[in-house]
Every structure is written in C-alpha cells, then in structure tokens.
Design a protein around this motif. Structure first.
Motif, mmCIF file in Angstrom:
data_model
loop_
_atom_site.group_PDB
_atom_site.id
_atom_site.type_symbol
_atom_site.label_atom_id
_atom_site.label_comp_id
_atom_site.label_asym_id
_atom_site.label_seq_id
_atom_site.Cartn_x
_atom_site.Cartn_y
_atom_site.Cartn_z
ATOM 1 N N HIS A 610 -28.989 28.303 41.552
ATOM 2 C CA HIS A 610 -28.720 27.684 42.849
ATOM 3 C C HIS A 610 -29.993 27.499 43.674
ATOM 4 C CE1 HIS A 610 -24.801 29.619 41.845
ATOM 5 N NE2 HIS A 610 -24.337 28.485 42.288
ATOM 6 N N ILE A 611 -31.043 28.235 43.325
ATOM 7 C CA ILE A 611 -32.255 28.231 44.143
ATOM 8 C C ILE A 611 -33.217 27.179 43.619
ATOM 9 C CG2 ILE A 611 -34.207 29.599 44.952
ATOM 10 C CD1 ILE A 611 -32.512 32.078 44.650
ATOM 11 N N PRO A 612 -33.588 26.184 44.426
ATOM 12 C CA PRO A 612 -34.550 25.177 43.965
ATOM 13 C C PRO A 612 -35.914 25.792 43.708
ATOM 14 C CG PRO A 612 -33.403 24.468 45.978
ATOM 15 C CD PRO A 612 -33.094 25.917 45.778
ATOM 16 N N HIS A 613 -36.672 25.126 42.883
ATOM 17 C CA HIS A 613 -38.019 25.594 42.591
ATOM 18 C C HIS A 613 -38.856 25.599 43.865
ATOM 19 C CE1 HIS A 613 -42.196 25.454 41.058
ATOM 20 N NE2 HIS A 613 -41.707 26.210 40.094
ATOM 21 N N GLY A 614 -39.550 26.685 44.118
ATOM 22 C CA GLY A 614 -40.375 26.789 45.313
ATOM 23 C C GLY A 614 -39.615 27.131 46.577
ATOM 24 N N ALA A 615 -38.314 27.423 46.456
ATOM 25 C CA ALA A 615 -37.502 27.680 47.653
ATOM 26 C C ALA A 615 -37.890 28.982 48.336
ATOM 27 C CB ALA A 615 -36.018 27.705 47.285
ATOM 28 N N LEU A 616 -38.137 30.035 47.558
ATOM 29 C CA LEU A 616 -38.407 31.332 48.165
ATOM 30 C C LEU A 616 -39.699 31.341 48.983
ATOM 31 C CD1 LEU A 616 -37.222 33.740 45.333
ATOM 32 C CD2 LEU A 616 -36.043 33.162 47.455
ATOM 33 N N PRO A 617 -40.831 30.818 48.476
ATOM 34 C CA PRO A 617 -42.013 30.783 49.349
ATOM 35 C C PRO A 617 -41.833 29.881 50.558
ATOM 36 C CG PRO A 617 -42.442 29.684 47.244
ATOM 37 C CD PRO A 617 -41.149 30.412 47.103
ATOM 38 N N THR A 618 -41.087 28.787 50.404
ATOM 39 C CA THR A 618 -40.817 27.908 51.554
ATOM 40 C C THR A 618 -40.011 28.640 52.614
ATOM 41 O OG1 THR A 618 -40.849 25.941 50.150
ATOM 42 C CG2 THR A 618 -39.763 25.730 52.279
ATOM 43 N N LEU A 619 -38.999 29.376 52.179
ATOM 44 C CA LEU A 619 -38.168 30.119 53.129
ATOM 45 C C LEU A 619 -38.975 31.229 53.793
ATOM 46 C CD1 LEU A 619 -35.430 30.591 54.402
ATOM 47 C CD2 LEU A 619 -34.756 31.912 52.393
ATOM 48 N N ALA A 620 -39.808 31.911 53.007
ATOM 49 C CA ALA A 620 -40.642 32.975 53.583
ATOM 50 C C ALA A 620 -41.592 32.409 54.633
ATOM 51 C CB ALA A 620 -41.426 33.674 52.470
ATOM 52 N N ARG A 621 -42.190 31.249 54.366
ATOM 53 C CA ARG A 621 -43.067 30.611 55.349
ATOM 54 C C ARG A 621 -42.284 30.239 56.609
ATOM 55 N NH1 ARG A 621 -48.360 31.575 54.583
ATOM 56 N NH2 ARG A 621 -49.063 30.984 52.495
ATOM 57 N N GLY A 622 -41.088 29.707 56.430
ATOM 58 C CA GLY A 622 -40.275 29.333 57.586
ATOM 59 C C GLY A 622 -39.921 30.519 58.453
ATOM 60 N N ILE A 623 -39.584 31.643 57.800
ATOM 61 C CA ILE A 623 -39.237 32.848 58.566
ATOM 62 C C ILE A 623 -40.459 33.346 59.333
ATOM 63 C CG2 ILE A 623 -38.566 35.270 58.317
ATOM 64 C CD1 ILE A 623 -36.788 34.387 55.962
ATOM 65 N N ALA A 624 -41.644 33.293 58.701
ATOM 66 C CA ALA A 624 -42.860 33.725 59.390
ATOM 67 C C ALA A 624 -43.185 32.805 60.567
ATOM 68 C CB ALA A 624 -44.028 33.758 58.397
ATOM 69 N N LEU A 625 -43.012 31.497 60.381
ATOM 70 C CA LEU A 625 -43.261 30.558 61.479
ATOM 71 C C LEU A 625 -42.284 30.793 62.626
ATOM 72 C CD1 LEU A 625 -43.874 27.309 59.397
ATOM 73 C CD2 LEU A 625 -45.538 28.424 60.898
ATOM 74 N N GLN A 626 -41.021 31.038 62.296
ATOM 75 C CA GLN A 626 -40.029 31.313 63.335
ATOM 76 C C GLN A 626 -40.392 32.598 64.076
ATOM 77 O OE1 GLN A 626 -36.141 32.283 61.883
ATOM 78 N NE2 GLN A 626 -35.111 31.667 63.762
ATOM 79 N N ALA A 627 -40.840 33.608 63.353
ATOM 80 C CA ALA A 627 -41.208 34.869 63.989
ATOM 81 C C ALA A 627 -42.398 34.693 64.930
ATOM 82 C CB ALA A 627 -41.532 35.919 62.921
ATOM 83 N N SER A 628 -43.297 33.765 64.621
ATOM 84 C CA SER A 628 -44.463 33.531 65.486
ATOM 85 C C SER A 628 -44.159 32.595 66.640
ATOM 86 C CB SER A 628 -45.611 32.954 64.652
ATOM 87 O OG SER A 628 -45.308 31.635 64.234
ATOM 88 N N GLY A 629 -42.917 32.116 66.730
ATOM 89 C CA GLY A 629 -42.525 31.230 67.823
ATOM 90 C C GLY A 629 -42.772 29.774 67.556
ATOM 91 N N ASP A 630 -43.199 29.394 66.346
ATOM 92 C CA ASP A 630 -43.419 27.984 66.012
ATOM 93 C C ASP A 630 -42.092 27.405 65.516
ATOM 94 O OD1 ASP A 630 -44.406 25.528 65.318
ATOM 95 O OD2 ASP A 630 -46.177 26.303 64.294
ATOM 96 N N LEU A 631 -41.210 27.166 66.452
ATOM 97 C CA LEU A 631 -39.834 26.807 66.105
ATOM 98 C C LEU A 631 -39.742 25.450 65.419
ATOM 99 C CD1 LEU A 631 -38.057 27.984 69.378
ATOM 100 C CD2 LEU A 631 -38.256 29.226 67.219
ATOM 101 N N GLN A 632 -40.545 24.494 65.866
ATOM 102 C CA GLN A 632 -40.434 23.157 65.318
ATOM 103 C C GLN A 632 -40.833 23.125 63.843
ATOM 104 O OE1 GLN A 632 -39.091 20.699 67.456
ATOM 105 N NE2 GLN A 632 -38.741 19.868 65.429
ATOM 106 N N ARG A 633 -41.964 23.747 63.517
ATOM 107 C CA ARG A 633 -42.399 23.778 62.122
ATOM 108 C C ARG A 633 -41.445 24.616 61.270
ATOM 109 N NH1 ARG A 633 -48.237 25.846 61.642
ATOM 110 N NH2 ARG A 633 -47.855 25.387 59.429
ATOM 111 N N ALA A 634 -40.949 25.686 61.847
ATOM 112 C CA ALA A 634 -39.985 26.513 61.104
ATOM 113 C C ALA A 634 -38.742 25.716 60.765
ATOM 114 C CB ALA A 634 -39.618 27.754 61.911
ATOM 115 N N SER A 635 -38.243 24.947 61.732
ATOM 116 C CA SER A 635 -37.028 24.157 61.482
ATOM 117 C C SER A 635 -37.261 23.103 60.414
ATOM 118 C CB SER A 635 -36.541 23.506 62.781
ATOM 119 O OG SER A 635 -37.418 22.477 63.195
#
Length: 937
Positions: A610-635
């Motif tokens: 079910h998990i696309p290739h490269g999904a886990l690093p993409t999701l990890a980056r998004g969570i880190a961006l969201q945690a830093s307050g960069d909401l637009q890039r995280a979304s």
C-alpha cells in the motif's frame, strides 16, 4: 422442382422455396432492404445487392430467406453456392444457375456446353440467353452464395451479363465473406449486375442473441453476445456449452477452432499468426505476434492485414482476436503441451519487453508442467499486487504455481508464508497449515528470520498482522536454539508488530531485557537500541534518552551491511508503529531527521504494497516541516503523498496512509482550510480504523477541526477519547499528539474552568517529566490560559523562552498571541503591541491564517487603547475612560472586571491612570472630574 431450403444447411444448386420463409432473429432490417428491391425488378428493371459479413454472420441464411420471400412475390428463383472444394472446376456456379433455369423446350445448345466444346464467346452468350429466356417467363431472382469461392469461369459469366440485363426483370443477390482477397480476374462489383446495394451483416443485438440461445433478455444473454460479438454461428456453438454458472467469456469450442484454422490455411502464415494471437490475448502486438509465430516481420504483416480485413483480428494497434469465444476456441483446439510451451515463450517475450508483471504472470499460470525458474519472482510480485488490489484468490493461484518450481529451502519458506497471507483472506485454517508447512521447511536460519521479518513489515494491521505475528513466533521458536543473535531481530520485529496492532497495552518490555547482554550482532544491537527508544517513549520519562537511543539505532542502521540471502535487510524504521513514534520524537531534531530520511530512502519497493515508493521519507519530511511551523510546504508534501495513497487504495486502510491523512487535516486546520479538512475526514473510516495510531490520530485531527469550526462540544469529546486511548495503550509520551492543550482550550470555551485547569496541570507534569522544549512550551502556554494575573503572565513568558530554543515556530506564535492578549487586558498596551506584532509576523510566516487573524485583531484593539478619547481633554485612553465612567456610576472593581472580562488588578491599574490624568485623589471626585472634562473645562 419445389425444394425447401434450410438456411443453416444450404444445398448447392437450384432451390425454389414455396413454404413461408423462416424467421431470422435480428435480421429484419437487412431483409427489409433486400425486399425493397423487389418492386424495381418486378417492374422490369434489373436490381442487385451484395450481402457481406464475416464468417458465421448468417449470409447464407439471409440469402435463402430472401429467396423464399422472392418466390412468394412471383420471382423464379435460382440459387447457386460457391465452394472452396469446387473453385478449381470451370463453370461450377454458372452451371448450378443454368440447371435451375434450363427450359427443355428451348432451342439452344445443352447446358453442358457452358464449359464444354463451345468457344468462350459462344459459352458466355449461351449463359446470357438462358438468363434472358428465363425472364421472358417472369421476374428472375438470382442468388449466388459465397461468390468469393466461385470458380473463375462462373465469375466471368456473371460479369458478362452485368450490363446485358439492365432492362430485364432480374434481381441479383451475391453474398461474400467480408475482406476476402478479390479474384485476380473479376472484381466483386463486376459480378453484381447494375450498381448494387451493399448490405453489411453485423453482430446481433441482445434481443437477437437471447432468441438464438433460448434465453430471456438479461445479463447472461448480454454476456453471451459480448463473448461472440453477436455472431449467430458462434452463438449456436456456444449454446450447448452454456451450463449453469458458466462464464460465457471463458467458453470455447474446439470445433470452431478447427474450422477457423482450416479457413486460415489458404492464406500464407495466417495459421501461425492465429495461434500466436490466441496465446497472447490482450498482450498481442505486432512484434510479439511475429516473434511468437516464428514468422518474418513482412510476412507477418501481410498475414495480419489479411486477417484484420476478414475480421478475424481487431483493427487496432494490438491485433487481438475479435471475440473471446474465438480465442478460447482456438486455444481448446491446441494440444495442451503446445499451448503450455507457447505460453512459456510468451511469458519470456513479455518479460524481455518490460511488460507489467501481472501480464507475464498470467502466461506463467498457463505454462503448467513447464519448468520456468526465473518466473518465481514474477509470480511472487504479481501475487503481492493481487493481494493489494483485493484479489487473494488470484494471488493464491500465482503462488501455488510458484511452488511447482524447484525451490531452495529459503525460497520455499518465503513462498509458503506469502501464500499463507493470501489464503488467510479467504481460508484462515488453510493459511495456518501453510505457516506450519513453512516452519517445517526451514533450512537456513538467517533466511528464515529475514523472511519472517519481511512478512511482519508487509502486513498493515488487524487480522493480517496477527497472522504475521503467529508465523514469526513459530519461526522464532524454531530458531531459538541458535542463540540470541539468531533470534533477537525477529523477536524485536514481532514485539513491534504486536505492540502496534493490539488494542491494549503492548507486551511487557522487561521480557526482553535479559537477552541484551550476550548480543554482538549489529542487527541485534540495532534492534536493542530501537526497543530502548520505544521503552523511553512509552514511559514518557526522558526525551534525551529516547532521542539518544533513536540516534544509536539510526547510526547502526546507516552503517550496517545488508545481509544476503534475500536482499536488503528490512529496516526497523519501516515498521509502521516504530516509524510513527520515531517521527514524533525526532521532528525537532533536524540532523536526525535527515539521517532518518536517508535510511528510509531505499531503492527497493516498500515491503507494504500500500505504501508508494519513497513515501516514508516524504512523510517524515512533511512531519518535520509541520513541526517547524512551515505549514504550506508540509501540506504540499502531505497532499502529493496522499494522491499516491489514493491511487493504491491505501488512504483509509494502511496505517501510514491514515497517518498522512490525519497530519494533513491537522495542517489544514492550522492553515484555515476547514472545508478541505472536513471533506478529507468524511472519507475516512473511523469504525474500521481501530489500530493504535490510525484511530488515535484521526480522533485528534477531527477533534481539532470540530473545535476550530464551532463544534466545540463534539471536538472536546474527540480529544478526551484520544487521551483515553493513549492511556489504554500505556502511551505516556506527551508529544505524540498534544491533545490535552487543545482539550483545555475547548473546556474553557465550554465554561468548564475546572476541567481546563486539571488538563493543563496534567499536561504540565507530563511535559516536565519528558523534558523536550515543544511539549513543555505548549503546556506552559496552556497554564497561562487557565491561571490568572501574574501567574499567567509568568507561565506565558516562560513558554516563549522555552519555545524560542526549539524549531516550534507555530507554538511560539501561539504563546506570543496569548501573552500579548493578556498584556492588553492588564493595561500594558505598549508591551502588548510589541508582543502581538511579533505574533502576527510569526503566524503569517507559518501560514497559520486563523491565528494570524486573531493576533491582528488583538493588535488593533491594543493600539486603540493607546489612542486618547476624542471627547475629553485629559487624554484618557478608551479603556481608561470606559472603566472610569463605570466606576463613577457606582460599580465596584469586581463588577467592572466581570463586565469587561478583566482582572481586578487590571481595573485598578486603569483607574489609577485615570486619577492621575484627571488630577484627582480618588473615586469620590471621579464623577465631577469626568463631567468637567466632557464640558471642555
């Protein structure tokens, strides 16, 4: 001679039907066009028509039915039939017509002279005189069936009379196989008399097909029509094979296959192309057809061209056989061994061209009894995709076919466990037996441990996970004699899988502690660090300890060489449970986030389909961006990844897909995109998503959305439910989801101050124990909301100091907004303006529009309080003037504070300022001073 004609079994020679013509289902329009030519011929003017259609479309039956109708209308009828076996005999068709029309009393040479001793011109003229003499007795119907098979001399005869019968009462009807190569001497239209009407017989519709099959109109009749193209001959062949439950698209007739093969034999290379097209099916392409048929490309092209014109092959870039029934019939006529070998060859050709594994595997399934060692991996991958797409039965077929090959012990274990997973979807007892068979097959310990770990990684949750855990436990028991290094990684993965899939607290961690000391293998050391990190997270005791253990696991992972037997070693960080906890802890550690993404960014496909290739690093980056307050890039990260999960159907079923959706909802709430968040949550299945992270994250995201959109009570209940679930699972880590902070705000909005204070106190204790800046700063902000006066201000100031040392910019913007609002309430307008200005800038930088709007409104309000009232000369601010007027009216400080939602301390500060500006000692002189100020002195 009066002869009744059977349209299904026509006879050569003359036939003059006298009985009513039989009804032909679905051929009323064609018969109507033919009978519309009758009046023209009856009036003395020749007419003609050419009836064309593919093999079996009912040309013969339609011709003979038209002949019977013509006889009833007063025509003299003569019908002749071309035959493949007689096409070399001169005059065969012409003699059939002449025999039928011969008048013994007419003074002319015998009919035999048509191709006898008479000269060519005399013979042609004799044939014309026979036709002309027949018209003197009445209108004449000439029918020539299968004219494409007529001999050359007969074709010449028909061409000869073409322009000589224009003024005679003659109706000429020819039938021909569509697309048949024309005779080298005479074209079809040259035999048809005057300008002919061309009528093409197409397949019957649903009603006609149902009538031939003896069925009521419905889905079955439609399926039969689709399988045969509505071809009447094929429908008749299908009818006796249509047993209850049979799928028309899978039926065929070896007799039809023989007939078609025989008919193609007259065209060079067509039989070989016919067989290749049947084998390839939907995979047919020009190159593959030529290679599988073993035919030169130019010769193959000519054969394909002929077969397309004959409607044996579809006229497309993929020249497949026209109907499923035709393909199945050709296959059934093929010996089993020949068919299996050809499917094996087709699989190899497709594999070499890079075709999808599902297509290669489809041919491998048919290549039974043929040894194809390279096909095992193809079958396994195709089975994996079949399970993912909800077709476990097909997956089981692929894997059972793989087990027919000669496999090593390790590969047999892998295939058996994969088959157990597929069979578990439809037959759990059979799956359990497969697991036991796999355990009995174990030969190499390392391979078995690797395969079991891979199985744990490949299954998402629920029953599937329980199957994997059971299999891993049995294998671990078998490997236990090899010592802790042999069994530890597998035990670790089993522990993680069980912790993430069960609905209650995970198993006791101390059961594993005794096995730490003897561990020397790098994989075992890595799993040990992972479990230590997990224990620190679950206990919620020490952020530094958890981060340190995660860092150790990452370092060991990055530096470890992947062992063969089966390729890359499955990484602990790919396990859903472990990945989720790791990203929650490491979001504020940029260096470790980079290392985590490098570890996750592997070339192979993820274990979980079910998990696309490269999904886990993409999701990890998004969570880190969201945690830093960069909401637009995280979304952007979350949205792009969610589209890929949607394509795979994993958004609502795979834990990582659900996590991505929940994080996107949370991000959209902060961005103010409430409609999009609502739409996404409406797609999620809150009943089916009962795992630890899926349901908890969904509840948290929905609770935040409901509070933000005014459904505070429902949101409050969602957040409390989220907390109860975490407590039930023994998860004390306060940064997993900051549910208490938002629940406390909701409680305040609902007027439940005691609940808000309790939640804030619990959050403060948990965050202080954990010791990380983000949860601690968030808890301090919440304390600032539930406390009063100086305590509140101290908590908010401490929150800002704490968050300033972390990447948590959105939480810092929230703390600044709350502090500025409090400062404005306390009459510290200058401080409030500066604090709120920072809050506006930071929240806008984060893209948090709702927070930015609120901070901006508070900023405008604070600025207004510094603006002197226009109607007094002593420069009272608006807030000072409002409080002074209320005090002059006799309200106590407490009453003023309650009315204006201020603290008594704030009221006292504003009154002191007013006394000073008015030049009065106290409240007693307030009324007179205000009146004097309003009169302008």
């Amino acid at each position: 001679m009066d002869t009744e004609v059977n349209p299904e079994h026509p006879v050569s020679g003359a036939s003059v039907p006298k009985r009513p013509a039989p009804r032909l289902p679905g051929r009323e329009p064609e018969l109507s066009r033919l009978t519309s030519l009758f009046p023209l011929a009856l009036d003395g003017t020749a007419a003609s028509a050419v009836l064309v259609g593919e093999f079996g479309m009912g040309k013969t039956a339609t011709l003979h039915t038209a002949a019977a109708l013509a006889a009833d209308a007063g025509f003299t009828v003569a019908v002749a039939t071309g035959s493949r076996l007689e096409s070399h005999l001169p005059g065969g068709v012409a003699r059939q017509l002449a025999d039928a029309l011969d008048d013994p009393g007419a003074p002319r040479p015998p009919v035999a002279d048509l191709c006898g001793p008479a000269g060519e011109s005399e013979a042609l003229d004799l044939f014309f005189r026979i036709i002309r003499d027949a018209t003197e007795r009445g209108p004449l119907f000439l029918g020539i069936d299968n004219v494409h098979l007529a001999d050359a001399w007969s074709m010449r005869c028909l061409a000869y009379i073409r322009h000589r019968v224009l003024d005679l009462p003659v109706l000429i009807i020819l039938t021909s196989l569509i697309g048949h190569p024309p005779h080298r001497e005479v074209a079809l239209l040259e035999m048809a008399g005057c300008t002919p009407a061309t009528i093409t017989l197409n397949g019957l519709g649903d009603a006609g097909a149902a009538e031939i099959l003896g069925l009521a109109p419905g889905e079955l009749a439609t399926a039969c029509r689709e399988a045969t193209g509505g071809n009447p001959y094929l429908l008749q062949a299908l009818r006796p094979r249509l047993l209850p439950g049979a799928d028309p698209h899978e039926l065929g007739s070896s007799l039809i296959g023989q007939v078609l093969h025989t008919r193609m034999a007259e065209f060079p290379d067509a039989p070989a192309i016919l067989h290749a097209a049947a084998i390839l099916g939907e995979d047919a392409g020009f190159d593959l057809l030529a290679q599988l048929a073993g035919v030169d490309e130019l010769d193959a092209l000519q054969a394909i061209d002929t077969m397309v014109r004959l409607h044996v092959l579809n006229n497309s870039n993929a020249p497949t056989l026209t109907y499923p029934f035709v393909r199945n019939s050709v296959l059934r006529d093929m010996p089993k061994t020949t068919r299996a070998v050809n499917h094996a060859r087709a699989a190899k050709l497709l594999s070499e061209t890079g075709a999808p594994v599902e297509r290669v595997a489809a041919h491998l399934l048919e290549a039974t009894s043929i040894r194809i060692p390279w096909g095992v991996d193809v079958l396994r991958l195709s089975a994996r995709n079949a399970v993912f797409s909800g077709r476990p039965e097909l997956a089981s077929r692929h894997l059972r076919r793989a087990l027919e090959e000669r496999l090593t012990s390790g590969r047999r274990v892998a295939v058996l466990l994969q088959l157990a997973h597929a069979e578990f979807q439809v037959d759990p007892p059979a799956a359990a037996q497969r697991v036991r068979e796999a355990v009995d097959t174990i030969g190499n310990r390392d391979t078995a441990a690797f395969i079991a770990s891979a199985m744990l990684l490949s299954l998402c949750g629920g029953q599937d996970a329980r199957l994997a855990i059971s299999a891993a436990g049995q294998i671990a028991a078998r490997l236990d004699a090899g010592g802790p290094d042999a069994v530890w990684p597998l035990l670790c993965m089993t522990y993680l899988a069980e912790a993430g899939s069960r609905l209650g607290p995970p198993p006791e961690f101390r059961d594993f502690e005794e096995q730490w000391a003897p561990l020397t293998d790098p994989a075992a050391q890595r799993s040990r660090s992972a479990l230590l990190a997990l224990d620190a997270v679950r206990s919620g005791e020490s952020a530094p300890d958890a981060v340190g253990h995660f860092a150790d696991a990452l370092s060991l992972t990055a530096g470890a060489a992947a062992p063969d037997p089966a390729g890359d070693e499955p990484e602990l960080f790919e396990q859903h449970y472990f990945f989720t906890l790791a990203t929650a802890v490491l979001a504020d550690e940029p260096t470790l986030v980079d290392r985590l993404c490098r570890v996750l960014d592997v070339e192979r496909e993820p274990w979980d389909v079910h998990i696309p290739h490269g999904a886990l690093p993409t999701l990890a980056r998004g969570i880190a961006l969201q945690a830093s307050g960069d909401l637009q890039r995280a979304s952007v990260h979350f949205e792009s990844l969610l589209r890929r999960f949607d394509e795979r159907g994993g958004t609502t079923t795979c834990p990582v897909g659900v996590l991505c959706a929940a994080k996107l909802v949370e991000c959209w709430v902060d961005l103010g995109r409430f409609e999009a968040a609502t739409s996404l949550l409406d797609r999620m299945d809150f009943v089916a998503s009962q795992g630890l992270f899926t349901h908890t994250y969904l509840l948290y995201a929905r609770g935040r959305l409901r509070v933000a959109t005014g459904y505070t009570r429902f949101g409050f209940e969602d957040l409390l439910s989220c907390g109860r679930r975490l407590a039930h699972h023994g998860m004390r880590f306060p940064g997993f989801v900051p549910w208490r902070a938002h629940a406390a705000r909701a409680a305040l909005a609902l007027g439940q101050a005691d609940d808000a204070a309790r939640l804030a106190e619990e959050d403060m204790n948990a965050s202080a124990r954990w010791g990380a800046a983000r949860p601690l700063g968030t808890a301090l902000t919440t304390m600032g909301l539930v406390r009063e006066d100086d305590e509140a201000e101290r908590a908010l100031n401490k929150s800002i100091t704490t968050l300033g040392s972390s990447p948590a910019r959105l939480q810092l913007a929230t703390a600044l907004t709350e502090l500025g609002t409090l400062q404005a309430r306390h009459g510290q307008s200058e401080k409030a303006i500066e604090t709120l200005r920072q809050a506006v800038e930071l929240s806008e930088h984060c893209g948090a529009r709702p927070l930015a709007r609120r901070a901006a409104e508070e900023l405008r309000s604070a600025r207004r309080t510094l603006t002197p009232a226009k109607d007094n000369e002593h420069g009272l601010t608006r807030q000072e003037n409002r409080i002074a007027v209320m005090a002059a009216q006799g309200l106590t400080n407490r009453e003023i504070a309650t009315a204006l939602h201020l603290t008594r301390r704030t009221v006292e500060l504003h009154l002191s300022g007013a006394y000073r500006k008015l030049g009065i000692p106290g409240r007693a002189e307030l009324g007179g001073a205000l009146a004097k100020s309003q009169r302008g002195g």
